[in-house]
Motif scaffolding. Sequence first.
Motif, PDB file in Angstrom:
ATOM      1  N   LEU A 174      24.063 -27.925  68.314  1.00  0.00           N
ATOM      2  CA  LEU A 174      24.294 -26.494  68.450  1.00  0.00           C
ATOM      3  C   LEU A 174      25.408 -26.011  67.518  1.00  0.00           C
ATOM      4  CD1 LEU A 174      23.978 -26.160  72.333  1.00  0.00           C
ATOM      5  CD2 LEU A 174      22.341 -25.329  70.625  1.00  0.00           C
ATOM      6  N   SER A 175      26.434 -26.811  67.342  1.00  0.00           N
ATOM      7  CA  SER A 175      27.512 -26.416  66.426  1.00  0.00           C
ATOM      8  C   SER A 175      27.001 -26.310  64.995  1.00  0.00           C
ATOM      9  CB  SER A 175      28.672 -27.408  66.507  1.00  0.00           C
ATOM     10  OG  SER A 175      28.228 -28.732  66.180  1.00  0.00           O
ATOM     11  N   HIS A 176      26.070 -27.192  64.622  1.00  0.00           N
ATOM     12  CA  HIS A 176      25.469 -27.103  63.290  1.00  0.00           C
ATOM     13  C   HIS A 176      24.684 -25.804  63.146  1.00  0.00           C
ATOM     14  CE1 HIS A 176      25.287 -31.795  63.478  1.00  0.00           C
ATOM     15  NE2 HIS A 176      26.508 -31.362  63.237  1.00  0.00           N
ATOM     16  N   ILE A 177      23.951 -25.452  64.200  1.00  0.00           N
ATOM     17  CA  ILE A 177      23.140 -24.234  64.161  1.00  0.00           C
ATOM     18  C   ILE A 177      24.039 -23.018  63.946  1.00  0.00           C
ATOM     19  CG2 ILE A 177      21.634 -22.747  65.529  1.00  0.00           C
ATOM     20  CD1 ILE A 177      20.563 -25.356  66.845  1.00  0.00           C
ATOM     21  N   ARG A 178      25.170 -22.985  64.631  1.00  0.00           N
ATOM     22  CA  ARG A 178      26.070 -21.839  64.453  1.00  0.00           C
ATOM     23  C   ARG A 178      26.544 -21.744  63.017  1.00  0.00           C
ATOM     24  NH1 ARG A 178      27.349 -17.801  63.632  1.00  0.00           N
ATOM     25  NH2 ARG A 178      28.764 -16.330  64.674  1.00  0.00           N
ATOM     26  N   GLN A 179      26.729 -22.873  62.340  1.00  0.00           N
ATOM     27  CA  GLN A 179      27.166 -22.847  60.950  1.00  0.00           C
ATOM     28  C   GLN A 179      26.120 -22.237  60.022  1.00  0.00           C
ATOM     29  OE1 GLN A 179      28.974 -26.618  59.555  1.00  0.00           O
ATOM     30  NE2 GLN A 179      29.199 -27.166  61.716  1.00  0.00           N
TER      31      GLN A 179
ATOM     32  N   GLN B   9      16.087 -23.646  88.282  1.00  0.00           N
ATOM     33  CA  GLN B   9      17.169 -24.621  88.095  1.00  0.00           C
ATOM     34  C   GLN B   9      17.114 -25.258  86.711  1.00  0.00           C
ATOM     35  OE1 GLN B   9      17.057 -27.879  90.868  1.00  0.00           O
ATOM     36  NE2 GLN B   9      19.003 -28.742  90.199  1.00  0.00           N
ATOM     37  N   GLU B  10      15.912 -25.673  86.279  1.00  0.00           N
ATOM     38  CA  GLU B  10      15.792 -26.310  84.963  1.00  0.00           C
ATOM     39  C   GLU B  10      16.033 -25.307  83.835  1.00  0.00           C
ATOM     40  OE1 GLU B  10      15.450 -29.371  84.006  1.00  0.00           O
ATOM     41  OE2 GLU B  10      15.249 -30.319  85.960  1.00  0.00           O
ATOM     42  N   ILE B  11      15.568 -24.083  84.012  1.00  0.00           N
ATOM     43  CA  ILE B  11      15.787 -23.055  82.985  1.00  0.00           C
ATOM     44  C   ILE B  11      17.276 -22.756  82.856  1.00  0.00           C
ATOM     45  CG2 ILE B  11      15.338 -20.652  82.366  1.00  0.00           C
ATOM     46  CD1 ILE B  11      12.638 -20.981  83.956  1.00  0.00           C
ATOM     47  N   GLU B  12      17.939 -22.593  83.993  1.00  0.00           N
ATOM     48  CA  GLU B  12      19.367 -22.295  83.954  1.00  0.00           C
ATOM     49  C   GLU B  12      20.167 -23.458  83.379  1.00  0.00           C
ATOM     50  OE1 GLU B  12      20.890 -19.622  84.285  1.00  0.00           O
ATOM     51  OE2 GLU B  12      19.569 -18.271  85.391  1.00  0.00           O
ATOM     52  N   LYS B  13      19.719 -24.669  83.629  1.00  0.00           N
ATOM     53  CA  LYS B  13      20.397 -25.838  83.051  1.00  0.00           C
ATOM     54  C   LYS B  13      20.348 -25.786  81.525  1.00  0.00           C
ATOM     55  CE  LYS B  13      20.238 -30.911  82.919  1.00  0.00           C
ATOM     56  NZ  LYS B  13      19.504 -32.122  83.387  1.00  0.00           N
ATOM     57  N   ARG B  14      19.171 -25.461  80.960  1.00  0.00           N
ATOM     58  CA  ARG B  14      19.073 -25.363  79.500  1.00  0.00           C
ATOM     59  C   ARG B  14      19.902 -24.205  78.981  1.00  0.00           C
ATOM     60  NH1 ARG B  14      15.682 -27.607  75.982  1.00  0.00           N
ATOM     61  NH2 ARG B  14      16.330 -29.391  77.259  1.00  0.00           N
ATOM     62  N   LYS B  15      19.889 -23.075  79.672  1.00  0.00           N
ATOM     63  CA  LYS B  15      20.727 -21.945  79.265  1.00  0.00           C
ATOM     64  C   LYS B  15      22.195 -22.346  79.237  1.00  0.00           C
ATOM     65  CE  LYS B  15      20.353 -17.779  80.688  1.00  0.00           C
ATOM     66  NZ  LYS B  15      20.306 -16.606  81.627  1.00  0.00           N
ATOM     67  N   ALA B  16      22.620 -23.095  80.241  1.00  0.00           N
ATOM     68  CA  ALA B  16      24.022 -23.514  80.315  1.00  0.00           C
ATOM     69  C   ALA B  16      24.376 -24.455  79.173  1.00  0.00           C
ATOM     70  CB  ALA B  16      24.297 -24.173  81.666  1.00  0.00           C
ATOM     71  N   GLU B  17      23.447 -25.324  78.791  1.00  0.00           N
ATOM     72  CA  GLU B  17      23.693 -26.220  77.656  1.00  0.00           C
ATOM     73  C   GLU B  17      23.909 -25.417  76.378  1.00  0.00           C
ATOM     74  OE1 GLU B  17      20.965 -29.976  79.303  1.00  0.00           O
ATOM     75  OE2 GLU B  17      20.094 -28.451  77.973  1.00  0.00           O
ATOM     76  N   ILE B  18      23.133 -24.354  76.205  1.00  0.00           N
ATOM     77  CA  ILE B  18      23.245 -23.527  75.001  1.00  0.00           C
ATOM     78  C   ILE B  18      24.556 -22.737  75.003  1.00  0.00           C
ATOM     79  CG2 ILE B  18      22.215 -21.541  73.809  1.00  0.00           C
ATOM     80  CD1 ILE B  18      19.466 -22.638  74.825  1.00  0.00           C
ATOM     81  N   ALA B  19      24.979 -22.292  76.196  1.00  0.00           N
ATOM     82  CA  ALA B  19      26.169 -21.446  76.304  1.00  0.00           C
ATOM     83  C   ALA B  19      27.438 -22.228  76.617  1.00  0.00           C
ATOM     84  CB  ALA B  19      25.940 -20.386  77.381  1.00  0.00           C
ATOM     85  N   ALA B  20      27.358 -23.559  76.599  1.00  0.00           N
ATOM     86  CA  ALA B  20      28.497 -24.383  77.028  1.00  0.00           C
ATOM     87  C   ALA B  20      29.756 -24.116  76.216  1.00  0.00           C
ATOM     88  CB  ALA B  20      28.125 -25.864  76.961  1.00  0.00           C
ATOM     89  N   ASP B  21      29.605 -23.840  74.923  1.00  0.00           N
ATOM     90  CA  ASP B  21      30.758 -23.516  74.075  1.00  0.00           C
ATOM     91  C   ASP B  21      30.668 -22.026  73.737  1.00  0.00           C
ATOM     92  OD1 ASP B  21      32.682 -23.121  72.168  1.00  0.00           O
ATOM     93  OD2 ASP B  21      32.138 -24.875  70.950  1.00  0.00           O
TER      94      ASP B  21
ATOM     95  N   SER C  66      32.444 -20.091  72.146  1.00  0.00           N
ATOM     96  CA  SER C  66      32.859 -19.707  70.795  1.00  0.00           C
ATOM     97  C   SER C  66      31.700 -19.696  69.812  1.00  0.00           C
ATOM     98  CB  SER C  66      33.952 -20.656  70.294  1.00  0.00           C
ATOM     99  OG  SER C  66      33.420 -21.949  70.012  1.00  0.00           O
ATOM    100  N   LEU C  67      30.604 -20.405  70.147  1.00  0.00           N
ATOM    101  CA  LEU C  67      29.447 -20.436  69.247  1.00  0.00           C
ATOM    102  C   LEU C  67      28.649 -19.145  69.306  1.00  0.00           C
ATOM    103  CD1 LEU C  67      28.154 -24.087  69.857  1.00  0.00           C
ATOM    104  CD2 LEU C  67      29.735 -23.263  68.103  1.00  0.00           C
ATOM    105  N   GLY C  68      28.704 -18.449  70.429  1.00  0.00           N
ATOM    106  CA  GLY C  68      27.990 -17.178  70.549  1.00  0.00           C
ATOM    107  C   GLY C  68      26.481 -17.317  70.513  1.00  0.00           C
ATOM    108  N   LEU C  69      25.945 -18.427  71.032  1.00  0.00           N
ATOM    109  CA  LEU C  69      24.509 -18.669  70.991  1.00  0.00           C
ATOM    110  C   LEU C  69      23.853 -18.269  72.304  1.00  0.00           C
ATOM    111  CD1 LEU C  69      24.548 -22.226  69.358  1.00  0.00           C
ATOM    112  CD2 LEU C  69      24.202 -20.023  68.206  1.00  0.00           C
ATOM    113  N   ARG C  70      22.589 -17.870  72.235  1.00  0.00           N
ATOM    114  CA  ARG C  70      21.827 -17.556  73.438  1.00  0.00           C
ATOM    115  C   ARG C  70      20.407 -18.063  73.282  1.00  0.00           C
ATOM    116  NH1 ARG C  70      18.470 -12.908  74.164  1.00  0.00           N
ATOM    117  NH2 ARG C  70      17.811 -12.029  72.159  1.00  0.00           N
TER     118      ARG C  70
END
Length: 398
Positions: free
Chosen positions: A16-21, A43-55, A57-61
């Motif tokens: 994900l950090s690479h993607i933000r770059q 539950q599974e959808i929210e888990k993936r959303k949380a993985e994407i939004a974990a940082d 500062s990346l501003g990813l959704r």
Amino acid sequence: MEQTWRWFGPPDAVQLSHIRQTGATGIVTALHHIPYGVVWSVQEIEKRKAEIAADPSLGLRWSVVESLPIHESIKIGEGDLTVLFDNYRQSLRNLAQCGITTVCYNFMPVVDWTRTELAHPLPGGGTALRFNLHEFAAFDCFMLKRSGAEAEYAPEVLARARTWFDRSSESDRSKLLANIMAGLPGAYDRYDIPGLRVVLDRYREIDAAALRENLARFLREVIPAAEEVGIRMCIHPDDPPRPLMGLPRIVSNENDLAFILGAVDAPANGLTLCSGSLGAGPTNDVPAIARRFASRIWFAHLRNVAKDPDGSFMEADHLGGDTDMVALVTVLLEEQKRRKDAGDPRWRIPMRPDHGHELLDDVGKPTHPGYPAIGRLKGLAELRGVMTAVSALRDLPL
């Protein structure tokens, strides 16, 4: 357009950090670990959303689902499909509940995107994906030994196929099978030759008309539910847009798309405009197709292919190949302006640089075929430049 990037989840070598770059802010992903036909739980959808939004500062959704796959039994029209349709509708409701409202899917039988070479050499040491028709014919006629296959290829293609097969080693043939099975997703099943014959036999009575009706039935079953919860479904074209191994392909050209979008004439029944898939069809004018169906394009895959006269093609630079990408981007930006002027709050079309050459430090890395970081970064940068220039020259919103 919203600049997005395909991510295959935590195991993806492109992090994900690479993607933000790259400058992308939208993530295109799916719950690849859930078997086809099983409900995607909140539950599974929210888990993936949380993985994407974990940082933060990346501003990813999570911008687009690609794909919510369709069970093979629906494509065949096999048995009582009540549970499969119910599960698909429930997955859509759960996605909408979690705020994810653009869903890409395809209706390709058995195999997804198909290539015969995953690392065709480029000048300087890079590699590209390539589809060689004579190699596919060799597989179809002399490895799979499908009944009637030889009649479906031009004599010169068949002659080249025979030459390739006669000169090939067992290693060459194993590699060809692996390459053909490599399209991801949604074809995660891997077949050997006997296994492939078994699954193809399930389609023995399914011609293009029957497959088309099964798609129309799917749309009648799920589009009302999608409309109810604000989901925009967008079908992905066939890749390549031609029959394979006797399997019909019904999302391959302008007429196919007109039938599909008319089968359930509702905004929720939309299109993923894939310039590479449609661009591999020798008669497809991709900018013209985009202009005709612009109001129903909810997602765009932008890439390019260079076609050969025999039906082979190679994935070209994003601004190279046979499709006029400037003309295509112009159509999409003009459609965005129309939507914005009409007050549509979802006026931006998410796009992603689809596929990319393996370049520089990415050569040999364990990325998904067609999905290295640097080649897609190059493509996104080029497409971003086109979008910015067209926007400035024509006063169109980005």
